[in-house]
Scaffold this active site. Structure first.
Site, short mmCIF file in Angstrom:
data_model
loop_
_atom_site.label_atom_id
_atom_site.label_comp_id
_atom_site.label_asym_id
_atom_site.label_seq_id
_atom_site.Cartn_x
_atom_site.Cartn_y
_atom_site.Cartn_z
N ARG A 20 0.84 -1.19 0.00
CA ARG A 20 0.00 0.00 0.00
C ARG A 20 0.88 1.24 0.00
O ARG A 20 1.75 1.37 0.84
CB ARG A 20 -0.87 0.04 1.26
CG ARG A 20 -2.04 -0.83 1.22
CD ARG A 20 -3.05 -0.46 2.26
NE ARG A 20 -2.51 -0.17 3.58
CZ ARG A 20 -3.25 0.13 4.64
NH1 ARG A 20 -4.56 0.19 4.51
NH2 ARG A 20 -2.72 0.36 5.79
N ASP A 33 0.60 -4.23 12.36
CA ASP A 33 1.02 -4.54 10.98
C ASP A 33 1.32 -6.03 10.88
O ASP A 33 2.30 -6.51 11.46
CB ASP A 33 2.26 -3.69 10.64
CG ASP A 33 2.65 -3.85 9.17
OD1 ASP A 33 2.77 -5.00 8.70
OD2 ASP A 33 2.87 -2.82 8.50
N ASP A 67 4.88 -6.94 9.50
CA ASP A 67 5.95 -6.67 10.46
C ASP A 67 5.91 -7.64 11.63
O ASP A 67 6.95 -8.11 12.11
CB ASP A 67 5.82 -5.23 11.00
CG ASP A 67 6.24 -4.19 9.97
OD1 ASP A 67 6.84 -4.58 8.94
OD2 ASP A 67 5.96 -3.01 10.20
N THR A 124 -1.36 7.47 -0.38
CA THR A 124 -2.68 7.33 -1.02
C THR A 124 -3.45 6.12 -0.50
O THR A 124 -4.66 6.02 -0.72
CB THR A 124 -2.53 7.14 -2.54
OG1 THR A 124 -1.84 5.89 -2.77
CG2 THR A 124 -1.73 8.26 -3.18
#
Ligand code: PRP
Length: 207
Positions: A103, A199, A202, A107
């Protein structure tokens, strides 16, 4: 019309709680992700088609069945990789097609950086694997790619969805069933699912 399946299986809810915990280390996180993927796969494959295949036991003939549909797994890199092993434990003979998307931080739009679909295929069902359905942009882009490649049936398997992502995906691809362990409250202003689990990439890979 889209079917959105949010699991109520006690083992899924138990393992999801451990997965969310900020104190779960990445080794345990990976193990939980693998186990959740296996359980979600069990639920997502409840309607696989069977053909009759009688079997001879040491005591005589018994009714038997064979699941004959050609299935492809489509992990969305990186986080979807953590779901592959769990699904392969149930479906050991399937193809795995990798799609890399990240991503854009500004944006929140998906950017494709890898696509390893075969030039031709006879796959009848693709199971898309990506634990986080946030804005839904990555999921919609993945399904666009698979439909363009002529895959007749697709199912989306995730772990946590945001209401925004579920809505976007169901609007864009109403024919694709969605299997999740939970739908959370919302997205925050940087596109993370709240409360979510942080995340997923991660936390799996310790980055
Ligand atoms: C995460 C996640 C999804 C995507 C979801 O990946 O694994 O692919 O974001 O967001 P969306 O629904 O708003 O598109 P990320 O882009 O962080 O990449 P990574 O898996 O490589 O960390």
């Amino acid at each position: 019309m889209t079917q959105v399946h949010v699991s109520q299986h006690p083992l899924i809810l138990h393992k999801l709680t451990l997965l969310r915990d900020k104190d779960t280390d990445f080794r345990s996180f990976r193990e939980l992700m693998r186990e959740l993927a296996m359980l979600l796969c069990y639920e997502a494959t409840l309607d696989l088609k069977l053909t009759a295949k009688p079997v001879e036991t040491p005591m005589g003939m018994a009714a038997g069945y064979k699941a004959e549909e050609h299935i492809g797994l489509v992990p969305v890199l990186r986080a979807g990789l953590g779901m592959v092993e769990g699904v392969l434990q149930l479906l050991p003979s399937v193809q795995v097609w990798h799609i890399g998307l990240y991503r854009d931080e500004e944006t929140l739009r998906p950017v494709q950086y890898y696509n390893r679909l075969p030039a031709s295929h006879n796959i009848q069902i693709c199971l898309v694997l990506d634990p986080m359905l946030a804005t839904g942009g990555s999921a919609v882009a993945t399904l666009d790619i698979l439909k363009k490649a002529g895959v007749p049936h697709i199912k989306y398997m995730g772990v946590i969805g945001a209401p925004e992502g579920v809505e976007k995906l169901t609007k864009a691809h109403p024919d694709v069933p969605i299997h999740l362990a939970a739908i959370d409250e919302r997205l925050n202003d940087v596109g993370f699912i709240v409360p979510g689990l942080g995340d997923a990439g991660d936390r799996q890979y310790g980055t």
